[in-house]
Design a protein around this motif. Sequence first.
Motif, short mmCIF file in Angstrom:
data_model
loop_
_atom_site.label_atom_id
_atom_site.label_comp_id
_atom_site.label_asym_id
_atom_site.label_seq_id
_atom_site.Cartn_x
_atom_site.Cartn_y
_atom_site.Cartn_z
N THR A 49 53.97 51.62 36.24
CA THR A 49 53.40 51.00 37.50
C THR A 49 53.25 53.28 38.55
O THR A 49 52.33 53.18 38.71
N ARG A 52 51.31 55.32 36.05
CA ARG A 52 49.99 55.60 36.17
C ARG A 52 48.73 54.69 37.69
O ARG A 52 49.16 53.32 37.90
N ARG A 54 47.83 53.08 40.93
CA ARG A 54 46.03 52.79 41.21
C ARG A 54 45.88 51.89 41.77
O ARG A 54 45.54 51.41 42.84
N GLY A 55 46.87 53.05 43.11
CA GLY A 55 46.71 52.66 44.66
C GLY A 55 46.99 50.91 44.36
O GLY A 55 48.39 51.09 43.56
N TYR A 56 46.88 50.88 45.62
CA TYR A 56 47.83 49.60 45.99
C TYR A 56 47.43 47.92 45.03
O TYR A 56 46.25 48.10 44.46
N GLN A 57 48.50 48.21 44.20
CA GLN A 57 47.86 46.75 43.46
C GLN A 57 49.27 46.16 42.90
O GLN A 57 50.49 46.20 43.46
N ILE A 58 49.15 44.73 42.71
CA ILE A 58 50.44 43.26 42.76
C ILE A 58 50.57 43.49 41.23
O ILE A 58 49.09 43.13 40.24
N TYR A 59 51.40 43.60 40.12
CA TYR A 59 51.51 43.23 38.71
C TYR A 59 52.57 42.30 38.67
O TYR A 59 53.75 41.98 39.25
N ASN A 60 52.09 40.97 37.78
CA ASN A 60 53.19 40.25 37.20
C ASN A 60 53.55 41.12 36.34
O ASN A 60 53.01 41.05 35.14
N LYS A 105 46.01 41.08 33.39
CA LYS A 105 46.11 42.58 34.58
C LYS A 105 47.24 43.68 34.29
O LYS A 105 47.03 44.23 33.66
N ALA A 106 48.88 42.89 34.02
CA ALA A 106 49.97 44.38 33.48
C ALA A 106 49.64 44.81 32.77
O ALA A 106 49.98 46.24 31.76
N MET A 109 45.73 47.01 32.68
CA MET A 109 46.23 48.01 32.93
C MET A 109 47.20 48.94 33.36
O MET A 109 46.68 50.44 33.44
#
Length: 175
Positions: A49, A52, A54-60, A105-106, A109
């Motif tokens: 994270t 890379r 990517r702005g504000y993101q939520i990853y699981n 998603k993780a 991305m």
Amino acid sequence: YGPRGRPDMAPFKFIDRVFRGVALQQYGDGSSERDYTYVDDIANGVVRTLDRPRGYQIYNLGNGAPVRLSNFISMVGHATGRKPIIEYLPEQPGDVPRTCADISKASRMLGYVPAVPFKEGLERTAAWYSTFHLSGASDEVDREEEHRKIFEWAEVSSGRVMEPAAEAMPIADCR
């Protein structure tokens, strides 16, 4: 989970109890499934994270491969080289039958892919436990010596040279 994991979480608790010859409490018939993620995989995801942005993101960040409780207990027996003593109890009210992290998603991305299979992670954790808890090294040895031993163990078990962090930060558990 992994070396120096939280003692209230199932992997550490089960390994500890089996090594000490204390019964594990199995609620239900052993068919419930949980998704466990080894600490190295979480650390890899966190670094990804940062590498890379990517702005504000939520990853699981999880494993995405649930393990059946009965298999988990069997793997702990294999990792410790001891037969688990199991106390069978009724299911706990409100307990969910299965948890599983959606890491799509993780993965998409960040290129995040968990690398440590559950069985291997348990084996690494049991090896660490036998070195630092069964030998009595956890509290009697000064912290510098303990950290040196941990890094030696980690280098041998992973095949990588590791540098100690300035200070360990706890990871919040949101389950």
